[in-house]
Motif scaffolding. Structure first.
Motif, mmCIF file in Angstrom:
data_model
loop_
_atom_site.group_PDB
_atom_site.id
_atom_site.type_symbol
_atom_site.label_atom_id
_atom_site.label_comp_id
_atom_site.label_asym_id
_atom_site.label_seq_id
_atom_site.Cartn_x
_atom_site.Cartn_y
_atom_site.Cartn_z
ATOM 1 N N LEU A 250 -4.451 5.478 -19.478
ATOM 2 C CA LEU A 250 -3.916 4.639 -18.301
ATOM 3 C C LEU A 250 -2.487 4.369 -18.753
ATOM 4 O O LEU A 250 -1.470 4.139 -18.145
ATOM 5 C CB LEU A 250 -4.800 3.323 -18.020
ATOM 6 C CG LEU A 250 -6.270 3.507 -17.772
ATOM 7 C CD1 LEU A 250 -6.646 2.282 -17.630
ATOM 8 C CD2 LEU A 250 -6.105 4.355 -16.509
ATOM 9 N N ASN A 251 -2.144 4.238 -20.089
ATOM 10 C CA ASN A 251 -0.840 3.648 -20.731
ATOM 11 C C ASN A 251 0.311 4.723 -20.376
ATOM 12 O O ASN A 251 0.220 5.873 -20.514
ATOM 13 C CB ASN A 251 -1.003 3.428 -22.078
ATOM 14 C CG ASN A 251 0.279 2.550 -22.657
ATOM 15 O OD1 ASN A 251 0.730 1.940 -22.022
ATOM 16 N ND2 ASN A 251 0.199 2.434 -24.021
ATOM 17 N N GLY A 252 1.436 4.050 -19.521
ATOM 18 C CA GLY A 252 2.461 4.777 -19.400
ATOM 19 C C GLY A 252 2.179 5.295 -17.987
ATOM 20 O O GLY A 252 3.311 6.237 -17.621
ATOM 21 N N ARG A 253 1.118 5.564 -17.416
ATOM 22 C CA ARG A 253 0.877 6.122 -16.206
ATOM 23 C C ARG A 253 1.452 5.481 -14.685
ATOM 24 O O ARG A 253 1.203 4.298 -14.906
ATOM 25 C CB ARG A 253 -0.542 6.614 -16.052
ATOM 26 C CG ARG A 253 -0.938 7.650 -17.043
ATOM 27 C CD ARG A 253 -2.286 8.206 -16.631
ATOM 28 N NE ARG A 253 -2.798 9.108 -17.622
ATOM 29 C CZ ARG A 253 -2.652 10.508 -17.463
ATOM 30 N NH1 ARG A 253 -2.079 10.891 -16.382
ATOM 31 N NH2 ARG A 253 -3.184 11.319 -18.335
ATOM 32 N N SER A 254 1.738 6.007 -13.855
ATOM 33 C CA SER A 254 2.232 5.395 -12.577
ATOM 34 C C SER A 254 0.686 5.663 -11.690
ATOM 35 O O SER A 254 0.280 6.759 -11.538
ATOM 36 C CB SER A 254 3.205 5.949 -11.970
ATOM 37 O OG SER A 254 4.099 5.745 -12.578
ATOM 38 N N PHE A 255 0.521 4.751 -10.722
ATOM 39 C CA PHE A 255 -0.538 4.896 -9.865
ATOM 40 C C PHE A 255 -0.256 4.380 -8.549
ATOM 41 O O PHE A 255 0.769 3.566 -8.177
ATOM 42 C CB PHE A 255 -1.554 3.833 -10.431
ATOM 43 C CG PHE A 255 -2.384 4.243 -11.694
ATOM 44 C CD1 PHE A 255 -3.441 5.063 -11.671
ATOM 45 C CD2 PHE A 255 -1.774 3.812 -12.824
ATOM 46 C CE1 PHE A 255 -3.926 5.564 -13.003
ATOM 47 C CE2 PHE A 255 -2.305 4.290 -14.033
ATOM 48 C CZ PHE A 255 -3.311 4.966 -14.063
ATOM 49 N N VAL A 256 -0.796 4.839 -7.605
ATOM 50 C CA VAL A 256 -0.569 4.483 -6.087
ATOM 51 C C VAL A 256 -1.312 3.467 -5.596
ATOM 52 O O VAL A 256 -2.777 3.562 -5.890
ATOM 53 C CB VAL A 256 -0.864 5.899 -5.102
ATOM 54 C CG1 VAL A 256 -0.763 5.371 -3.527
ATOM 55 C CG2 VAL A 256 0.137 7.087 -5.342
ATOM 56 N N GLN B 231 0.890 -1.205 -0.072
ATOM 57 C CA GLN B 231 -0.006 0.042 -0.074
ATOM 58 C C GLN B 231 0.906 1.110 0.109
ATOM 59 O O GLN B 231 2.007 1.228 0.617
ATOM 60 C CB GLN B 231 -0.822 0.137 1.086
ATOM 61 C CG GLN B 231 -2.100 1.131 1.138
ATOM 62 C CD GLN B 231 -3.013 0.754 2.255
ATOM 63 O OE1 GLN B 231 -3.071 -0.354 3.006
ATOM 64 N NE2 GLN B 231 -3.932 1.765 2.286
ATOM 65 N N ASN B 232 0.538 2.147 -0.809
ATOM 66 C CA ASN B 232 1.180 3.673 -0.895
ATOM 67 C C ASN B 232 2.442 3.625 -1.932
ATOM 68 O O ASN B 232 3.071 4.684 -1.931
ATOM 69 C CB ASN B 232 1.213 3.957 0.555
ATOM 70 C CG ASN B 232 0.137 4.490 1.136
ATOM 71 O OD1 ASN B 232 -0.599 4.958 0.704
ATOM 72 N ND2 ASN B 232 0.373 4.290 2.348
#
Length: 92
Positions: A54-60, A38-39
């Motif tokens: 969404l492609n190439g993105r970073s997500f928490v 998590q985080n």
């Protein structure tokens, strides 16, 4: 890095929950969820047919677990992204 193989039935790789600003990713049964804390962040990458939003993105990572069908999932926050006003499934 795990390839997103989807649910056990193979018919879904993710779900978008627009009202919760959340994307649920189904990495597949071979993924080790201990690798997803998590985080921490995950990056999504796909072929030319993969969503450009969404492609190439970073997500928490906001959570992880196993659903009622026994499918492992990772929840990530989509807060701040405009990815749609309705819930929907992502298929392979």
């Amino acid at each position: 890095m795990d390839e997103v193989t989807g649910t056990q039935s193979g018919n879904m790789t993710g779900q978008i929950f627009s009202t919760d600003d959340r994307l649920r990713i189904y990495p597949g049964q071979d993924a080790d969820l201990d690798n997803y804390e998590q985080n921490s962040t995950v990056s999504l990458a796909g072929t030319s047919s993969f969503s450009g939003q969404l492609n190439g993105r970073s997500f928490v990572i906001s959570g992880k677990g196993t659903d009622d069908n026994g499918d492992q999932y990772i929840d990530v926050s989509t807060s701040g992204l405009t990815i749609g006003d309705s819930d929907r499934n992502s298929e392979p």
